[in-house]
Design an enzyme around this catalytic site. Structure first.
Site, PDB file in Angstrom:
ATOM      1  N   LYS A 236       0.850  -1.191   0.000  1.00 28.66           N
ATOM      2  CA  LYS A 236       0.000   0.000   0.000  1.00 28.66           C
ATOM      3  C   LYS A 236       0.885   1.240   0.000  1.00 28.66           C
ATOM      4  O   LYS A 236       1.714   1.425   0.896  1.00 28.66           O
ATOM      5  CB  LYS A 236      -0.886   0.009   1.244  1.00 28.66           C
ATOM      6  CG  LYS A 236      -2.020  -0.988   1.179  1.00 28.66           C
ATOM      7  CD  LYS A 236      -3.119  -0.475   0.268  1.00 28.66           C
ATOM      8  CE  LYS A 236      -4.315  -1.414   0.267  1.00 28.66           C
ATOM      9  NZ  LYS A 236      -5.310  -1.003  -0.741  1.00 28.66           N
TER      10      LYS A 236
ATOM     11  N   ASP B 193      -0.155  -0.352  -4.718  1.00 27.82           N
ATOM     12  CA  ASP B 193      -1.524   0.150  -4.786  1.00 27.82           C
ATOM     13  C   ASP B 193      -1.562   1.494  -4.063  1.00 27.82           C
ATOM     14  O   ASP B 193      -1.317   1.561  -2.861  1.00 27.82           O
ATOM     15  CB  ASP B 193      -2.453  -0.857  -4.085  1.00 27.82           C
ATOM     16  CG  ASP B 193      -3.917  -0.460  -4.157  1.00 27.82           C
ATOM     17  OD1 ASP B 193      -4.230   0.555  -4.815  1.00 27.82           O
ATOM     18  OD2 ASP B 193      -4.744  -1.179  -3.564  1.00 27.82           O
TER      19      ASP B 193
ATOM     20  N   GLU C 117      -1.416  -0.369  -9.111  1.00 32.30           N
ATOM     21  CA  GLU C 117      -2.878  -0.368  -8.991  1.00 32.30           C
ATOM     22  C   GLU C 117      -3.441   1.003  -8.630  1.00 32.30           C
ATOM     23  O   GLU C 117      -2.891   1.693  -7.777  1.00 32.30           O
ATOM     24  CB  GLU C 117      -3.243  -1.401  -7.919  1.00 32.30           C
ATOM     25  CG  GLU C 117      -4.725  -1.577  -7.641  1.00 32.30           C
ATOM     26  CD  GLU C 117      -4.983  -2.803  -6.760  1.00 32.30           C
ATOM     27  OE1 GLU C 117      -4.254  -3.817  -6.881  1.00 32.30           O
ATOM     28  OE2 GLU C 117      -5.898  -2.758  -5.928  1.00 32.30           O
TER      29      GLU C 117
ATOM     30  N   GLU D  73     -11.452  -1.690  -9.321  1.00 29.67           N
ATOM     31  CA  GLU D  73     -12.213  -2.120  -8.137  1.00 29.67           C
ATOM     32  C   GLU D  73     -13.338  -1.144  -7.822  1.00 29.67           C
ATOM     33  O   GLU D  73     -14.290  -1.505  -7.149  1.00 29.67           O
ATOM     34  CB  GLU D  73     -11.279  -2.284  -6.927  1.00 29.67           C
ATOM     35  CG  GLU D  73     -10.722  -0.976  -6.410  1.00 29.67           C
ATOM     36  CD  GLU D  73      -9.806  -1.160  -5.214  1.00 29.67           C
ATOM     37  OE1 GLU D  73      -8.661  -1.574  -5.420  1.00 29.67           O
ATOM     38  OE2 GLU D  73     -10.232  -0.898  -4.086  1.00 29.67           O
TER      39      GLU D  73
ATOM     40  N   ASP E 215     -14.591  -6.128  -8.691  1.00 32.24           N
ATOM     41  CA  ASP E 215     -14.843  -6.716  -7.376  1.00 32.24           C
ATOM     42  C   ASP E 215     -16.236  -7.334  -7.443  1.00 32.24           C
ATOM     43  O   ASP E 215     -17.216  -6.616  -7.679  1.00 32.24           O
ATOM     44  CB  ASP E 215     -14.778  -5.619  -6.305  1.00 32.24           C
ATOM     45  CG  ASP E 215     -14.956  -6.181  -4.909  1.00 32.24           C
ATOM     46  OD1 ASP E 215     -14.054  -6.001  -4.081  1.00 32.24           O
ATOM     47  OD2 ASP E 215     -16.021  -6.801  -4.646  1.00 32.24           O
TER      48      ASP E 215
ATOM     49  N   HIS F  86     -10.531  -8.058  -7.734  1.00 31.47           N
ATOM     50  CA  HIS F  86     -10.216  -7.442  -6.442  1.00 31.47           C
ATOM     51  C   HIS F  86     -11.013  -8.204  -5.380  1.00 31.47           C
ATOM     52  O   HIS F  86     -12.176  -8.529  -5.585  1.00 31.47           O
ATOM     53  CB  HIS F  86     -10.676  -5.978  -6.493  1.00 31.47           C
ATOM     54  CG  HIS F  86     -10.616  -5.259  -5.187  1.00 31.47           C
ATOM     55  ND1 HIS F  86     -11.718  -5.083  -4.373  1.00 31.47           N
ATOM     56  CD2 HIS F  86      -9.590  -4.655  -4.557  1.00 31.47           C
ATOM     57  CE1 HIS F  86     -11.360  -4.393  -3.294  1.00 31.47           C
ATOM     58  NE2 HIS F  86     -10.082  -4.121  -3.383  1.00 31.47           N
TER      59      HIS F  86
ATOM     60  N   GLU G 259      -6.173 -12.066  -4.240  1.00 30.97           N
ATOM     61  CA  GLU G 259      -5.843 -11.092  -3.196  1.00 30.97           C
ATOM     62  C   GLU G 259      -6.182 -11.708  -1.835  1.00 30.97           C
ATOM     63  O   GLU G 259      -7.317 -12.073  -1.564  1.00 30.97           O
ATOM     64  CB  GLU G 259      -6.661  -9.809  -3.416  1.00 30.97           C
ATOM     65  CG  GLU G 259      -6.337  -8.743  -2.398  1.00 30.97           C
ATOM     66  CD  GLU G 259      -6.838  -7.356  -2.807  1.00 30.97           C
ATOM     67  OE1 GLU G 259      -7.709  -7.271  -3.692  1.00 30.97           O
ATOM     68  OE2 GLU G 259      -6.345  -6.378  -2.226  1.00 30.97           O
TER      69      GLU G 259
HETATM   70 CA    CA Z   1      -6.870  -1.676  -4.291  1.00 35.82          CA
END
Ligand code: CA
Length: 383
Positions: free
Chosen positions: A171, A200, A228, A254, A277, A304, A337
């Site tokens: 992240k 991401d 991402e 997502e 997602d 996602h 994920e």
């Molecule tokens: Ca994400």
């Protein structure tokens, strides 16, 4: 067979250790679980995805007030018919966001019923299993302070590797400078180990900073599998600019919905990898549409997954059925994920108990989603 009832269970619980991603602090984990009953005695389960900042009551209200009256009495095997009925009825005030999460939750439950009715896992109804296991990647690297956490995040990378993960997603989006310090520390922590990295930023930046970050990481010699959500989902031309400026594959989607949202995203060549997602974009039915369209544009689909155990089960069935986009002997396969953040009810909600073996997860082979829910857990966390 007829639908006799639909129940929603908005769930939420406080986290012992709140954490941050680039868009804010997450204090609660939430979900909306959907239960559809039929006159044949078959019950289907679904989930309307709640991301970290989203109250579960919104999607639950959309199901109770807008969708339930439309489909009570209908044949639950009419998945395509009912998807369009729900979409058409709500399109003028829905189309994206929590109303689409609501449609997703209902749609997943309908496919669970269909799988149980025919006695096959949902992937079979989608056309069969392209794969019976999937490589998992660790999603983690959340912040407990915000900036300046590179040493702790480097240790976290080693811990994921030690637990068998050979792929992990970091992240970022806490300032380009801080992000690059983090990536340097993670790179050094994994030196000499065969690990694949993704990043991401959760659309933390505009185009210029997004490109700066991408180039900065390329200059570190880190070859990312993907980058991402570099910019906001509405900024499709921005996605295209970032994609053109970097050698790194771009991923996103997502926060995009249905065939119609993906048409714009894909036709403008915004991304290399589409990430619908299943609890957000419109369920299995919408994912079928999106996968077909993405393949026509030569874009890989890699879902996602950040929901509870119901959504994890749905995602596993979906991933099993996704064809490879660029076929070769050693083709790039979708990866799962595997969220490493704390989620108090996710592990207890079903008998799935998502586990991996050396970083690989087996696709459940039971009918429907292949899960049983624990009603005591549903009641314990119900809002
Ligand atoms: Ca994400």
């Amino acid at each position: 067979m007829k639908i006799t009832d639909i129940k929603t269970y908005p769930l939420s619980t406080k986290l012992e250790q709140p954490f941050a991603f680039s868009q804010g602090w997450v204090y609660n984990r939430s979900a909306v679980i959907v239960e559809i009953s039929t006159d044949a005695g078959i019950t289907g389960w679904g989930e309307a995805f709640c991301q970290g900042l989203q109250p579960p009551q919104i999607a639950a209200a959309a199901i109770e007030s807008a969708l339930k009256p439309l489909i009570i009495g209908a044949n639950p095997l009419d998945t395509e018919v009912l998807w369009h009925k729900m979409y058409h009825q709500t399109r003028d005030y829905g189309g994206k966001g929590a109303v689409m999460s609501a449609i997703s939750g209902v749609d997943i439950a309908l496919w669970d019923i269909a799988g149980k009715h025919f006695g096959v896992p949902i992937a079979q109804l989608l056309g069969g299993m392209t794969r019976t296991r999937v490589q998992a990647y660790a999603t983690g690297f959340y912040r407990i302070k915000g900036q300046g956490e590179a040493p702790r995040l480097a240790e976290e990378a080693q811990a994921h590797f030690g637990r068998g993960f050979r792929a992990m997603k970091v992240k970022l989006g806490f300032g380009v400078e801080d992000d690059i310090v983090v990536m340097k520390a993670v790179r050094d922590a994994l030196a000499g180990k065969a690990a694949t990295l993704m990043i991401d930023t959760n659309h933390a930046y505009g185009v210029a900073e997004a490109i700066q970050l991408g180039k900065g990481i390329e200059q570190l010699g880190v070859r990312l599998r993907w980058y991402e959500e570099p910019v906001a989902q509405e900024h499709i031309t921005g996605y295209r600019e970032v994609r053109k400026a970097l050698a790194t594959p771009i991923a996103g989607g997502e926060n995009e919905y249905s065939l119609f949202g993906y048409r714009d995203f894909l036709s403008q060549e915004a991304t290399d990898i589409a990430q619908p997602d299943i609890g957000h974009c419109g369920g299995f039915t919408a994912c079928k549409h999106i996968i077909a369209l993405a393949h026509a544009y030569g874009v890989q689909v890699n879902p996602h997954v950040w929901g509870s155990a119901v959504q994890q089960a749905a995602s596993l069935q979906l991933i099993a059925a996704i064809p490879v986009t660029h076929h070769s002997l050693f083709a790039s396969e979708p990866v799962l994920e595997f969220d490493q953040s704390s989620h108090p009810f996710r592990t207890d909600l079903t008998d799935l108990g998502l586990t991996h073996q050396d970083g690989w997860v087996s696709i459940p082979q039971k009918p429907g989603l292949g899960i049983e829910l624990d009603r005591k857990v549903l009641e314990k966390y119900r809002v």
